[in-house]
Design an enzyme around this catalytic site. Structure first.
Site, PDB file in Angstrom:
ATOM      1  N   LYS A  27       8.557   8.743  -7.685  1.00 19.68           N
ATOM      2  CA  LYS A  27       8.640   7.283  -7.834  1.00 19.68           C
ATOM      3  C   LYS A  27       9.791   7.031  -8.797  1.00 19.68           C
ATOM      4  O   LYS A  27       9.588   6.793  -9.992  1.00 19.68           O
ATOM      5  CB  LYS A  27       7.321   6.744  -8.399  1.00 19.68           C
ATOM      6  CG  LYS A  27       7.292   5.249  -8.645  1.00 19.68           C
ATOM      7  CD  LYS A  27       6.973   4.453  -7.416  1.00 19.68           C
ATOM      8  CE  LYS A  27       6.771   2.985  -7.759  1.00 19.68           C
ATOM      9  NZ  LYS A  27       6.549   2.162  -6.554  1.00 19.68           N
ATOM     10  N   GLY A  50       0.796  -1.227   0.000  1.00 19.30           N
ATOM     11  CA  GLY A  50       0.000   0.000   0.000  1.00 19.30           C
ATOM     12  C   GLY A  50       0.825   1.272   0.000  1.00 19.30           C
ATOM     13  O   GLY A  50       0.349   2.333   0.401  1.00 19.30           O
ATOM     14  N   LYS A  51       2.061   1.187  -0.505  1.00 15.36           N
ATOM     15  CA  LYS A  51       2.942   2.359  -0.488  1.00 15.36           C
ATOM     16  C   LYS A  51       2.364   3.546  -1.242  1.00 15.36           C
ATOM     17  O   LYS A  51       2.436   4.683  -0.775  1.00 15.36           O
ATOM     18  CB  LYS A  51       4.312   1.995  -1.094  1.00 15.36           C
ATOM     19  CG  LYS A  51       5.115   0.989  -0.310  1.00 15.36           C
ATOM     20  CD  LYS A  51       6.497   0.787  -0.905  1.00 15.36           C
ATOM     21  CE  LYS A  51       6.482   0.337  -2.344  1.00 15.36           C
ATOM     22  NZ  LYS A  51       5.820  -0.973  -2.534  1.00 15.36           N
ATOM     23  N   LEU A  64      -0.807   4.238  -2.062  1.00 13.65           N
ATOM     24  CA  LEU A  64      -1.976   4.782  -1.373  1.00 13.65           C
ATOM     25  C   LEU A  64      -1.550   5.656  -0.210  1.00 13.65           C
ATOM     26  O   LEU A  64      -2.059   6.769  -0.023  1.00 13.65           O
ATOM     27  CB  LEU A  64      -2.875   3.646  -0.880  1.00 13.65           C
ATOM     28  CG  LEU A  64      -4.094   4.050  -0.045  1.00 13.65           C
ATOM     29  CD1 LEU A  64      -5.029   4.952  -0.841  1.00 13.65           C
ATOM     30  CD2 LEU A  64      -4.827   2.805   0.457  1.00 13.65           C
ATOM     31  N   GLY A  68       9.564   3.989  -2.747  1.00 13.91           N
ATOM     32  CA  GLY A  68      10.401   2.919  -3.246  1.00 13.91           C
ATOM     33  C   GLY A  68       9.619   1.949  -4.120  1.00 13.91           C
ATOM     34  O   GLY A  68       8.497   2.226  -4.544  1.00 13.91           O
ATOM     35  N   ALA A  69      10.220   0.800  -4.372  1.00 11.91           N
ATOM     36  CA  ALA A  69       9.578  -0.260  -5.157  1.00 11.91           C
ATOM     37  C   ALA A  69       9.684  -1.547  -4.353  1.00 11.91           C
ATOM     38  O   ALA A  69      10.768  -1.897  -3.876  1.00 11.91           O
ATOM     39  CB  ALA A  69      10.251  -0.415  -6.515  1.00 11.91           C
ATOM     40  N   GLY A  70       8.576  -2.258  -4.186  1.00 11.23           N
ATOM     41  CA  GLY A  70       8.613  -3.479  -3.410  1.00 11.23           C
ATOM     42  C   GLY A  70       8.985  -3.202  -1.966  1.00 11.23           C
ATOM     43  O   GLY A  70       8.561  -2.214  -1.370  1.00 11.23           O
ATOM     44  N   ARG A 111      -9.753  -1.488   5.463  1.00 12.49           N
ATOM     45  CA  ARG A 111     -10.046  -2.058   4.146  1.00 12.49           C
ATOM     46  C   ARG A 111     -11.498  -1.730   3.797  1.00 12.49           C
ATOM     47  O   ARG A 111     -12.426  -2.259   4.411  1.00 12.49           O
ATOM     48  CB  ARG A 111      -9.824  -3.568   4.155  1.00 12.49           C
ATOM     49  CG  ARG A 111      -9.965  -4.220   2.785  1.00 12.49           C
ATOM     50  CD  ARG A 111      -9.645  -5.709   2.863  1.00 12.49           C
ATOM     51  NE  ARG A 111      -9.844  -6.375   1.592  1.00 12.49           N
ATOM     52  CZ  ARG A 111      -8.918  -6.466   0.646  1.00 12.49           C
ATOM     53  NH1 ARG A 111      -7.733  -5.928   0.831  1.00 12.49           N
ATOM     54  NH2 ARG A 111      -9.165  -7.093  -0.491  1.00 12.49           N
ATOM     55  N   LEU A 112     -11.686  -0.855   2.811  1.00  8.70           N
ATOM     56  CA  LEU A 112     -13.028  -0.401   2.473  1.00  8.70           C
ATOM     57  C   LEU A 112     -13.518  -0.896   1.122  1.00  8.70           C
ATOM     58  O   LEU A 112     -14.655  -0.640   0.746  1.00  8.70           O
ATOM     59  CB  LEU A 112     -13.078   1.141   2.475  1.00  8.70           C
ATOM     60  CG  LEU A 112     -12.773   1.830   3.804  1.00  8.70           C
ATOM     61  CD1 LEU A 112     -12.903   3.329   3.632  1.00  8.70           C
ATOM     62  CD2 LEU A 112     -13.691   1.339   4.894  1.00  8.70           C
TER      63      LEU A 112
END
Length: 233
Positions: free
Chosen positions: A37, A14-15, A17, A117-119, A210-211
């Site tokens: 990014k 969820g980075k 978001l 970041g990534a991952g 969590r919606l």
């Protein structure tokens, strides 16, 4: 101006978001923002070139507006690990190149810069360097996104330990509920959160529910209401 590196316990924690939500929170407080990014795989080809949805989300919440290439200088089509995507594309990624792009941007007029970041923390960008090395080179405090699901306590603690071992400060962590079943037992869910609060070496900056089962995927503007900016920002 304050800048933070945003990492996650894993891919899809969820980075984006969280990063977009924090940018939206800052904008709502009248602050100028920049979301970056630097490396993105899983890009789609458009008339303007390769575009990544996560990077576009950060671009759209950067005020004043910036060009896409500022947000995402290394874009790759395959949705695979960055170093493998770069190999397939015949392009190299190095920390020197990433730092050369990002460091001047940190001197800009924006009140808050977030670098996603990534991952997870130890994702490689080539045979000898990890993307986390960018945060190390620039001495950036780190915001950790914890994907809330079974196993998250160990993943979060191990990531936090790695961040500290690399000489960086954990500015805070944010929980993002990925598995509705994880929160089905309210008492147990609260106990898991309490364990994270007790064991992680940084403050909790928010918990995202969590919606999607009711309202569709959570949007950054909704996330912003659940988040706090790190102290001093």
């Amino acid at each position: 101006m304050p800048a933070y590196f945003v990492t996650g316990t894993d891919t899809d924690a969820g980075k984006t978001l969280v990063t977009a939500g924090l940018l939206a929170r800052a904008s709502g407080q009248g602050l100028s923002t920049l979301g970056l990014k630097p490396v993105a795989s899983g890009c789609r080809l458009t008339s303007a070139g390769l575009r990544n949805d996560d990077a576009l989300a950060l671009q759209s919440r950067s005020e004043p507006a910036v060009a896409y290439a500022v947000v995402n200088p290394f874009a790759f089509a395959p949705a695979i690990a960055p170093h493998l995507a770069a190999q397939q594309d015949g392009r190299g990624i190095t920390l020197a190149a990433l730092a050369g792009h990002v460091e001047p941007l940190l001197e800009g007029p924006q009140h808050l810069t977030l670098i996603e970041g990534a991952g997870g923390w130890r994702v490689p960008i080539n045979d000898s360097e990890d993307l986390s090395g960018l945060a190390v080179r620039l001495a950036l405090p780190v915001i950790l996104v914890v994907g809330l699901r079974l196993g998250c306590i160990s993943h979060a603690r191990l990531t936090a330990e790695a961040i500290l071992a690399d000489g960086l400060r954990l500015a805070g962590w944010i929980g993002n509920l990925l598995d509705a079943d994880f929160a089905a037992d309210a008492a147990l869910y609260d106990a898991n959160l309490a364990t994270l609060e007790r064991t992680l070496p940084g403050p909790c900056l928010g918990i995202l529910p969590r919606l999607d089962a009711i309202d569709g995927p959570m949007r950054p503007e909704s996330a912003a209401a659940c988040l706090m900016l790190p102290d001093g920002d």
